[in-house]
Design an enzyme around this catalytic site. Structure first.
Site, PDB file in Angstrom:
ATOM      1  N   ARG A 169       0.853  -1.106   0.098  1.00  0.00           N
ATOM      2  CA  ARG A 169       0.005  -0.117   0.069  1.00  0.00           C
ATOM      3  C   ARG A 169       0.665   1.314  -0.186  1.00  0.00           C
ATOM      4  O   ARG A 169       0.508   2.003   0.614  1.00  0.00           O
ATOM      5  CB  ARG A 169      -0.769   0.109   1.263  1.00  0.00           C
ATOM      6  CG  ARG A 169      -2.336  -0.590   1.428  1.00  0.00           C
ATOM      7  CD  ARG A 169      -3.167  -0.564   0.147  1.00  0.00           C
ATOM      8  NE  ARG A 169      -2.560  -1.728  -0.780  1.00  0.00           N
ATOM      9  CZ  ARG A 169      -2.693  -3.081  -0.759  1.00  0.00           C
ATOM     10  NH1 ARG A 169      -3.294  -3.377   0.306  1.00  0.00           N
ATOM     11  NH2 ARG A 169      -2.252  -3.814  -1.490  1.00  0.00           N
ATOM     12  N   SER A 255     -10.861   0.684   3.424  1.00  0.00           N
ATOM     13  CA  SER A 255     -10.170   0.664   4.485  1.00  0.00           C
ATOM     14  C   SER A 255      -9.575   2.084   4.981  1.00  0.00           C
ATOM     15  O   SER A 255      -8.825   2.480   4.397  1.00  0.00           O
ATOM     16  CB  SER A 255      -8.998  -0.463   4.415  1.00  0.00           C
ATOM     17  OG  SER A 255      -9.466  -1.543   4.022  1.00  0.00           O
ATOM     18  N   GLU A 357      -4.899   5.323   5.927  1.00  0.00           N
ATOM     19  CA  GLU A 357      -4.879   4.797   4.424  1.00  0.00           C
ATOM     20  C   GLU A 357      -5.096   6.118   3.259  1.00  0.00           C
ATOM     21  O   GLU A 357      -4.317   6.369   2.462  1.00  0.00           O
ATOM     22  CB  GLU A 357      -5.360   3.447   3.858  1.00  0.00           C
ATOM     23  CG  GLU A 357      -5.356   3.258   2.594  1.00  0.00           C
ATOM     24  CD  GLU A 357      -5.997   2.032   2.142  1.00  0.00           C
ATOM     25  OE1 GLU A 357      -5.816   0.900   2.540  1.00  0.00           O
ATOM     26  OE2 GLU A 357      -6.802   2.214   1.142  1.00  0.00           O
TER      27      GLU A 357
HETATM   28  C1  LIG Z   1     -15.471   0.668  -1.445  1.00  0.00           C
HETATM   29  C2  LIG Z   1     -13.970   0.546  -1.147  1.00  0.00           C
HETATM   30  C3  LIG Z   1     -13.237  -0.383  -1.579  1.00  0.00           C
HETATM   31  C4  LIG Z   1     -11.863  -0.261  -1.562  1.00  0.00           C
HETATM   32  N1  LIG Z   1     -11.091  -1.176  -1.632  1.00  0.00           N
HETATM   33  C5  LIG Z   1      -9.661  -1.020  -2.142  1.00  0.00           C
HETATM   34  C6  LIG Z   1      -8.742  -2.233  -2.204  1.00  0.00           C
HETATM   35  O1  LIG Z   1      -9.383  -3.365  -2.107  1.00  0.00           O
HETATM   36  N2  LIG Z   1      -7.256  -2.032  -2.194  1.00  0.00           N
HETATM   37  C7  LIG Z   1      -6.827  -0.955  -2.436  1.00  0.00           C
HETATM   38  O2  LIG Z   1      -5.753  -0.714  -2.591  1.00  0.00           O
HETATM   39  N3  LIG Z   1      -7.844   0.243  -2.330  1.00  0.00           N
HETATM   40  C8  LIG Z   1      -9.030   0.207  -2.131  1.00  0.00           C
HETATM   41  N4  LIG Z   1      -9.840   1.151  -1.869  1.00  0.00           N
HETATM   42  C9  LIG Z   1      -9.114   2.401  -1.843  1.00  0.00           C
HETATM   43  C10 LIG Z   1      -9.227   3.305  -3.381  1.00  0.00           C
HETATM   44  O3  LIG Z   1     -10.284   2.844  -4.131  1.00  0.00           O
HETATM   45  C11 LIG Z   1      -8.130   3.054  -4.102  1.00  0.00           C
HETATM   46  O4  LIG Z   1      -6.857   3.661  -3.235  1.00  0.00           O
HETATM   47  C12 LIG Z   1      -7.974   3.859  -5.396  1.00  0.00           C
HETATM   48  O5  LIG Z   1      -6.825   3.556  -6.195  1.00  0.00           O
HETATM   49  C13 LIG Z   1      -8.245   5.199  -5.324  1.00  0.00           C
HETATM   50  O6  LIG Z   1      -8.597   5.780  -6.323  1.00  0.00           O
HETATM   51  P1  LIG Z   1      -9.134   7.205  -6.696  1.00  0.00           P
HETATM   52  O7  LIG Z   1      -8.982   7.519  -8.115  1.00  0.00           O
HETATM   53  O8  LIG Z   1     -10.479   7.276  -6.138  1.00  0.00           O
HETATM   54  O9  LIG Z   1      -8.095   8.227  -6.020  1.00  0.00           O
HETATM   55  P2  LIG Z   1      -8.519   9.406  -4.917  1.00  0.00           P
HETATM   56  O10 LIG Z   1      -9.110   8.978  -3.940  1.00  0.00           O
HETATM   57  O11 LIG Z   1      -9.121  10.733  -5.849  1.00  0.00           O
HETATM   58  O12 LIG Z   1      -6.821   9.594  -4.683  1.00  0.00           O
HETATM   59  C14 LIG Z   1      -6.126   9.077  -3.967  1.00  0.00           C
HETATM   60  C15 LIG Z   1      -4.719   9.464  -3.822  1.00  0.00           C
HETATM   61  O13 LIG Z   1      -4.178   9.322  -5.203  1.00  0.00           O
HETATM   62  C16 LIG Z   1      -3.746  10.859  -5.744  1.00  0.00           C
HETATM   63  N5  LIG Z   1      -4.116  10.814  -7.185  1.00  0.00           N
HETATM   64  C17 LIG Z   1      -5.309  10.210  -7.766  1.00  0.00           C
HETATM   65  N6  LIG Z   1      -5.010  10.509  -9.110  1.00  0.00           N
HETATM   66  C18 LIG Z   1      -3.967  10.776  -9.547  1.00  0.00           C
HETATM   67  C19 LIG Z   1      -3.028  11.221 -10.640  1.00  0.00           C
HETATM   68  N7  LIG Z   1      -3.465  11.028 -11.988  1.00  0.00           N
HETATM   69  N8  LIG Z   1      -1.866  11.584 -10.453  1.00  0.00           N
HETATM   70  C20 LIG Z   1      -1.297  11.789  -9.153  1.00  0.00           C
HETATM   71  N9  LIG Z   1      -1.908  11.409  -8.176  1.00  0.00           N
HETATM   72  C21 LIG Z   1      -3.241  11.015  -8.107  1.00  0.00           C
HETATM   73  C22 LIG Z   1      -4.507  11.734  -4.776  1.00  0.00           C
HETATM   74  O14 LIG Z   1      -3.826  12.923  -4.856  1.00  0.00           O
HETATM   75  C23 LIG Z   1      -4.516  11.022  -3.635  1.00  0.00           C
HETATM   76  O15 LIG Z   1      -3.486  11.182  -2.999  1.00  0.00           O
HETATM   77  C24 LIG Z   1     -11.149   1.273  -1.756  1.00  0.00           C
HETATM   78  C25 LIG Z   1     -11.981   2.242  -1.415  1.00  0.00           C
HETATM   79  C26 LIG Z   1     -13.524   2.137  -1.293  1.00  0.00           C
HETATM   80  C27 LIG Z   1     -14.257   3.542  -0.983  1.00  0.00           C
END
Ligand SMILES: Cc1cc2nc3c(=O)[nH]c(=O)nc-3n(C[C@H](O)[C@H](O)[C@H](O)COP(=O)(O)OP(=O)(O)OC[C@H]3O[C@@H](n4cnc5c(N)ncnc54)[C@H](O)[C@@H]3O)c2cc1C
Length: 381
Positions: A169, A255, A357
């Site tokens: 992670r 999480s 996280e």
């Molecule tokens: C119901 C649920 C289940 C989940 N299950 C998992 C799981 O099983 N495993 C897991 O690893 N995660 C899980 N997550 C967490 C999440 O889905 C992941 O971390 C996902 O990759 C976040 O993507 P996002 O586009 O929503 O990023 P955001 O939440 O919008 O951003 C997260 C971070 O990434 C950065 N970021 C986003 N896009 C970019 C970009 N293009 N360039 C530079 N930085 C960027 C942001 O600045 C921030 O720091 C879960 C979340 C939820 C709500």
């Protein structure tokens, strides 16, 4: 505001752009869909001395109630290409594509290596940031390169995956390189195995039950990629870990804490406490580097926060102790307060410090002290 090569909006409520659904507005928001527009938006912000924050699908974000005093940038290009090279297929995906759309298309095309990452919310661009993982796979296993725009120079760079410091992670994007790049795309090398990966206990048991019931499988036949994807989605649904509008646990960031990685001594000490408290055996997973990974969900429940615990408008998911949920109209301050209560009690009881996280946006030093998050980069430039 005209003639900009990106869409610029002002005072944009961020709560509805996040899965937790809390937090205030962004002073400015830029939606961009190519490299040149990223550079232009960064230059626009720099000329006004505004801090820039990148968001994707908002599924791993906690936004402060006061909002974000700066420019929030979202990269929206969502292209996807497959290029076959012998047994391997090179997958090039733009950062604005939904991660699960990528997994679905790969599985449909018979490409192996990310099927266990089905159902993870968010966009492709965020996948390398925390090296997303689930059910025994993580994206770093198949990722070959990350395309970025370097924020200080506006230059396009292609970073090889082995430069990016991936771990559980985490990656350099989350640590040493924090706020240095805008990810605009990723490249994966996927295999042509027809069966899906089965490494995780829940998944193995799920297929073993199928075989025992005589339904859908043979003892010696490995499940197909599509069967593994379906099983992962089914298990995730049971834990409210896929986004579903009907699910009462849906407003979460997944999480809220990572599973702590501790020394053997620290794990033994936590184990002694659990034995003395006569709670069920504490799960521990030995790592190759000699340390031990503990289950944050188990520690939270054993510290006296069962699933479904509520604190006013926030609480724990009724199906997953690691997911803090917004029960409706909650504030970011309430989420932080409940998270710090959980953290303090787990630390008091087991001597283990849980690390949040999600990324924190728009918070000040006070929140930093409460949860030990590094929010320095969230302050105004
Ligand atoms: C119901 C649920 C289940 C989940 N299950 C998992 C799981 O099983 N495993 C897991 O690893 N995660 C899980 N997550 C967490 C999440 O889905 C992941 O971390 C996902 O990759 C976040 O993507 P996002 O586009 O929503 O990023 P955001 O939440 O919008 O951003 C997260 C971070 O990434 C950065 N970021 C986003 N896009 C970019 C970009 N293009 N360039 C530079 N930085 C960027 C942001 O600045 C921030 O720091 C879960 C979340 C939820 C709500």
């Amino acid at each position: 505001m005209s003639k900009l090569p990106f869409i610029l909006e002002q005072d944009v409520p961020l709560a509805r752009l996040t899965t937790l659904g809390v937090g205030g507005p962004a002073r400015y928001m830029a939606r961009v869909d190519d490299e040149a527009a990223v550079g232009a938006a960064l230059a626009w912000a720099q000329a006004r001395q505004l801090a820039v924050h990148i968001i994707g699908g908002g599924s791993n974000l906690l936004v402060a109630d006061s909002g974000v005093d700066g420019l929030v940038l979202r990269y929206e290009r969502a292209s996807l290409a497959f290029e076959r090279d012998g047994e391997t297929t090179r997958v090039t995906a733009a950062a604005g594509l939904s991660w699960d759309a990528l997994v679905e298309r790969a599985v449909m095309a018979g490409l192996a290596g990310i099927e266990c990452l089905s159902g993870i919310p968010g966009d492709v661009g965020a996948a390398p940031i925390q090296n997303i993982g689930a059910y025994g796979q993580e994206v770093a296993e198949t990722l070959t390169a990350v395309s970025v725009v370097e924020r200080s120079t506006g230059k396009h760079l292609r970073l090889a995956a082995d430069e990016c410091g991936f771990g559980y992670r985490t990656s350099l994007f989350k640590t040493r390189w924090r706020d240095r790049h805008v990810v605009i795309g990723i490249e994966l090398a996927l295999g042509s195995e027809t069966h899906g990966s089965l490494r995780y206990r829940d998944l193995i048991e799920r297929f073993a039950r199928d075989v025992a019931r005589g339904g859908g499988g043979q003892a010696d036949a490995a499940p197909t990629l599509a069967a593994v994807r379906d099983a992962v989605l089914e298990i995730r649904r049971q834990k409210s870990m896929v986004l579903s509008p009907e699910d009462p646990n849906r407003r979460s960031a997944g999480s809220f804490f990572t599973n702590p990685v501790v020394t053997v001594q620290a794990a033994d000490a936590a184990d002694e406490v659990s034995a003395a408290g006569k709670v069920a055996a504490m799960p521990r997973f030995p790592l190759e580097d000699g340390r031990v990974k503990l289950s944050a969900g188990w520690l939270i429940e054993a510290a006296g926060f069962p699933r479904g615990t509520t604190r006013g408008r926030v609480g724990l998911s009724s199906r997953h102790a690691l997911a803090l949920i917004n029960r409706g109209d909650a504030s970011a301050a309430e989420v932080v307060s409940f998270a710090s209560e959980i953290r303090a009690r787990v630390r008091d009881r087991f001597g283990v410090t849980l690390v949040p996280e999600p990324a924190f946006l728009g918070f000040d030093e006070e929140a930093e002290q409460v949860l030990d998050v590094d929010v320095a980069s969230n302050r105004r430039a």
